[in-house]
Design an enzyme around this catalytic site. Structure first.
Site, mmCIF file in Angstrom:
data_model
loop_
_atom_site.group_PDB
_atom_site.id
_atom_site.type_symbol
_atom_site.label_atom_id
_atom_site.label_comp_id
_atom_site.label_asym_id
_atom_site.label_seq_id
_atom_site.Cartn_x
_atom_site.Cartn_y
_atom_site.Cartn_z
ATOM 1 N N ILE A 23 173.795 14.211 69.923
ATOM 2 C CA ILE A 23 174.319 15.525 69.563
ATOM 3 C C ILE A 23 175.382 15.971 70.559
ATOM 4 O O ILE A 23 176.478 16.368 70.176
ATOM 5 C CB ILE A 23 173.182 16.565 69.521
ATOM 6 C CG1 ILE A 23 172.151 16.180 68.460
ATOM 7 C CG2 ILE A 23 173.734 17.957 69.232
ATOM 8 C CD1 ILE A 23 170.920 17.076 68.466
ATOM 9 N N ALA A 24 175.051 15.896 71.863
ATOM 10 C CA ALA A 24 175.985 16.415 72.863
ATOM 11 C C ALA A 24 175.613 15.894 74.237
ATOM 12 O O ALA A 24 174.481 15.470 74.482
ATOM 13 C CB ALA A 24 175.983 17.939 72.860
ATOM 14 N N GLY A 26 175.540 17.032 78.364
ATOM 15 C CA GLY A 26 175.543 18.183 79.258
ATOM 16 C C GLY A 26 175.652 17.729 80.692
ATOM 17 O O GLY A 26 175.793 16.539 80.985
ATOM 18 N N GLY A 27 175.568 18.665 81.618
ATOM 19 C CA GLY A 27 175.703 18.337 83.027
ATOM 20 C C GLY A 27 174.549 17.507 83.555
ATOM 21 O O GLY A 27 174.713 16.741 84.499
ATOM 22 N N MET A 28 173.360 17.663 82.954
ATOM 23 C CA MET A 28 172.181 16.947 83.441
ATOM 24 C C MET A 28 171.678 15.887 82.475
ATOM 25 O O MET A 28 171.002 14.961 82.881
ATOM 26 C CB MET A 28 171.029 17.933 83.692
ATOM 27 C CG MET A 28 171.135 18.693 84.993
ATOM 28 S SD MET A 28 169.626 19.609 85.257
ATOM 29 C CE MET A 28 168.418 18.287 85.245
ATOM 30 N N ALA A 29 171.957 16.077 81.179
ATOM 31 C CA ALA A 29 171.295 15.235 80.193
ATOM 32 C C ALA A 29 172.151 15.086 78.959
ATOM 33 O O ALA A 29 173.135 15.801 78.751
ATOM 34 C CB ALA A 29 169.939 15.840 79.828
ATOM 35 N N VAL A 31 171.716 15.047 74.770
ATOM 36 C CA VAL A 31 170.797 15.536 73.744
ATOM 37 C C VAL A 31 171.001 14.717 72.474
ATOM 38 O O VAL A 31 172.132 14.497 72.043
ATOM 39 C CB VAL A 31 171.019 17.032 73.463
ATOM 40 C CG1 VAL A 31 169.996 17.539 72.447
ATOM 41 C CG2 VAL A 31 170.922 17.832 74.750
ATOM 42 N N LYS A 46 166.179 15.741 74.818
ATOM 43 C CA LYS A 46 167.099 15.816 75.958
ATOM 44 C C LYS A 46 166.671 14.747 76.964
ATOM 45 O O LYS A 46 165.567 14.795 77.500
ATOM 46 C CB LYS A 46 167.049 17.207 76.590
ATOM 47 C CG LYS A 46 167.960 17.359 77.810
ATOM 48 C CD LYS A 46 167.694 18.670 78.542
ATOM 49 C CE LYS A 46 168.228 19.842 77.774
ATOM 50 N NZ LYS A 46 168.181 21.087 78.608
ATOM 51 N N ASP A 143 170.473 31.143 84.103
ATOM 52 C CA ASP A 143 171.684 30.432 83.667
ATOM 53 C C ASP A 143 172.098 30.911 82.277
ATOM 54 O O ASP A 143 172.404 30.121 81.397
ATOM 55 C CB ASP A 143 171.441 28.924 83.669
ATOM 56 C CG ASP A 143 172.762 28.132 83.628
ATOM 57 O OD1 ASP A 143 173.810 28.720 83.952
ATOM 58 O OD2 ASP A 143 172.731 26.950 83.253
#
Length: 710
Positions: A23-24, A26-29, A31, A46, A143
């Site tokens: 899906i996408a 991110g900064g850590m993981a 998804v 995730k 956040d």
């Protein structure tokens, strides 16, 4: 790309989650979309990035993953993305989360640039509602930003990413793209002293609202250090400095959220939500519809606008109704023409005209300055009226007659309440929504209504129980002056427990079940009859126990448990005749009978045994009943007097008076002075002698008397 060493797409994790697609990132993981084959539902997974899992701060990132799972699991709120499961895959921690159909708020911000007050406050309100649940659970998100605000396919907010540590670590902030995005929304106290408090989340929400209304964040800078410096040392400008004409209370609310001093913000999201709800009750339709025109220059307020990439053109949206259309969905491009009356009275209606050169087929102005556009908007009603009149002339009046008497001009359309979710192509009944909010909508649409109030066990006080017509989209006749009949809930009906219900001398105390029913309670449960429900003290039918307090006011459907007395328990009279007094007393005491003891002599029954009882063996008695019991004293005895030397006739008379039978025999004597006197007696004087034999005959006393020969 931050991917796992082996692409999980197509694999099954833990023999349960089949990964479908990415899906996408991110900064850590990363998804992924997956199918939970055990529960047959779509989920999002995730998975932590490899470089974080293998880096020197692995433990910190793993803890953040696990904290996110624990934090989200502790909150039950429809505006929070649920976390279902957690585990490890190929050495990488993962979370299994609710799959949200929709987009994040950042996407919508890029699409729309600016939002109306209605859109902004709705999203802010739902965000605060979700955060209120988190704050009540003792959690601070830390956040909040548009990227973490998901908008599902119904346009409702769902907050994600509850994994940030209390102090934002340098490792987190230095990840590519994360510092600038996060720092734009960080509260001053978090930047300055790592204070993680609920008011910090409110600051982030306020910055997000500021950006939604203006199209820009209040602070921009070339580098993150300068940006966070501004948050700490500069006040967020009042949003009204950009959005001139915005309601002053709306601007003040956003200013209160974004003040630098945490103690000047609401104490938490619950308090902020209450303030927002109070604020909304005073807004007019114009206040709700206020929206900063796209393209307004805000650089004098927010600094260098180059830091924020230009957004695409604003797609045409129906600004008359922010409730029913999901954010980002555009209105049809086709030109529609309708009378001015309909456009004013029906909030669902909208008119879009293609007026060559002034508006493109997509609804975006192509030429002319903002003043020219304003003049065009002012002339729109006149143009609509002219075109309508021309259409009526061409139609010979027939089309207008149909429109006015049978068509859309003859009725209002019941709008959809803002807090009601409807499924496309299905009937959507208006119920369980706030009447105060829907009343404003009806007033705005000029729809007449009348209200009645009823008690309801299922609908909260102040909410709508039903309407007539019943469904969203139903027609309300204008020609017949039809009114919408709205039934509003008064909440659950209350009833009061009679204060004297435990008083057995009162009417309520004598029949407590009827008393509770008369008071209005309708869920009364009796405990089953048992030995514990018999009572010597409480009359039959009166209360032994009550599950609620006398005099308490409670919902009428409160379950009330009553324990009623059966009165004294019925018992069977035992056979005590011939039993010893002790045995008889033990038996009768065990039956809680009241015993009246008496004693009498009996020539047959030994002393201490029961001769008779007032109740026969087998008789039905009750606890507390009185029973007379006669106990034998044994045969009656007399200490026999000594009659020797007394006249025999006197002795005989005295013995017979005592109840004895007397037998006299003679004994010859030469002493004439002893004539007719008792020479001896049997039994002798001083002997204890029973008066009667077992057959009831008197005991015989034998006397010998002297009889003289002279």
């Amino acid at each position: 790309m931050n991917e796992a060493p082996h692409d999980p797409v197509g694999q099954v994790i833990e023999d349960r989650y089949r990964v479908i697609s990415r899906i996408a990132d991110g900064g850590m993981a990363t998804v992924y979309q997956a199918i939970d084959e055990r529960l047959e539902r779509t989920v999002a997974i995730k998975i932590m990035h490899t470089q974080l899992a293998q880096g020197p701060k692995r433990d910190q990132f793993v803890e953040r993953f696990r904290r996110e799972a624990r934090s989200a699991a502790a909150i039950a709120n429809p505006h929070i993305v649920q976390v279902y499961d957690t585990g490890e895959f190929d050495g990488l921690d993962y979370l299994v989360m609710e799959y949200v159909h929709g987009v994040n708020l950042r996407y919508e911000m890029n699409q729309q640039v600016t939002f109306s007050v209605r859109e902004t406050l709705r999203i802010v309100g739902e965000t605060l509602d979700g955060l209120a649940s988190a704050h009540r659970a003792g959690l601070v998100h830390r956040d909040i930003k548009p990227e973490n605000i998901l908008l599902n396919d119904r346009g409702h907010v769902q907050i994600t990413d509850f994994g940030l540590a209390k102090a934002v670590s340098q490792a987190t902030l230095s990840s590519t793209g994360m510092l600038l995005g996060t720092a734009s929304y960080l509260a001053p106290e978090m930047i300055e002293s790592n204070r993680a408090i609920p008011q910090g989340d409110l600051y982030s929400v306020g910055i997000m609202a500021w950006e939604m209304l203006t199209g820009k964040v209040p602070f921009n800078a070339d580098n993150p250090v300068t940006l966070v410096f501004k948050h700490v040392h500069e006040d967020v400008p009042d949003v009204s400095t950009v959005c001139s004409g915005i309601n002053a209370d709306v601007a003040a609310f956003i200013a209160r959220l974004t003040t630098r001093a945490p103690e000047e913000r609401p104490r938490d999201a619950s308090a902020a939500l209450e303030e927002l709800q109070r604020l909304q009750t005073g807004l007019t339709i114009d206040d709700w519809q206020y929206r900063l025109p796209a393209g307004t220059d805000v650089s004098t307020v927010v600094g260098d606008p180059g830091m924020v990439p230009p957004a695409p053109p604003v797609p045409p949206t129906d600004q008359s109704d922010d409730r029913t259309r999901p954010l980002g969905e555009t209105a049809p491009n086709a030109t529609s023409i309708m009378p001015a009356e309909q456009s004013q009275s029906d909030p669902e209606a909208t008119a879009r005209l293609s007026l060559g050169g002034h508006e493109s087929p997509t609804g975006v102005a192509e030429k002319g300055d903002s003043k020219q556009q304003g003049r065009n908007r002012k002339h729109t009603p006149v143009i609509i009226a002219c075109i309508t009149a021309a259409a009526l002339v061409c139609a010979g009046g027939g089309g207008y007659a149909w429109w006015y008497f049978q068509g859309p001009g003859s009725y209002w359309t019941l709008p959809q309440p803002a807090d009601l979710s409807c499924t496309t192509s299905k009937t959507c009944r208006i119920s369980n929504v706030k009447w105060s909010s829907y009343e404003e909508l009806l007033k705005f649409a000029n729809i007449e209504y009348e209200t009645t109030e009823v008690y309801s066990d299922s609908v909260s006080a102040g909410d709508i129980v039903s309407t007539d017509p019943a469904n969203v989209g139903s027609h309300v006749s204008k020609r017949r002056h039809q009114k919408v009949r709205v039934v509003v809930s008064k909440g659950v009906k209350q009833a009061t427990v009679p204060a004297d219900i435990l008083d057995t001398g009162s009417a309520n105390g004598k029949d407590p079940v009827k008393a509770l029913e008369r008071a209005g309670f309708d869920d009364i449960e009796r405990t089953p009859d048992s030995d514990d429900t018999y009572s010597m003290d409480v009359p039959q039918g009166a209360l032994l126990a009550l599950s609620v307090n006398p005099g308490a006011t409670l919902p009428h459907n409160t379950k009330i448990t009553v324990t009623l007395s059966q009165g004294p328990k019925p018992v069977v009279m035992p056979n005590v005749v011939g039993e010893s007094k002790d045995e008889a007393q033990q038996a009768l005491d065990g039956l809680k009978l009241t015993v009246d003891w008496s004693e009498q002599f009996d020539d047959k029954i030994p002393q201490g045994q029961v001769i008779s009882a007032s109740a026969k063996a087998g008789d039905e008695l009750h606890w507390g009943d009185a029973v007379k019991v006669v106990v034998s004293k044994g045969p009656q005895t007399v200490t026999l007097p000594n009659y020797v030397g007394q006249r025999a006739s006197d002795a005989k008379s005295a013995l017979e008076k005592l109840g004895f039978s007397v037998k006299i025999s003679s004994q010859i004597t030469l002493d004439s002075s002893q004539d007719k006197k008792v020479a001896s007696q049997d039994p002798v004087g001083g002997t204890e002698v029973r008066l009667h034999q077992e057959d009831g005959t008197p005991t015989t006393i034998t006397l010998k008397m002297y009889s003289s020969l002279f």
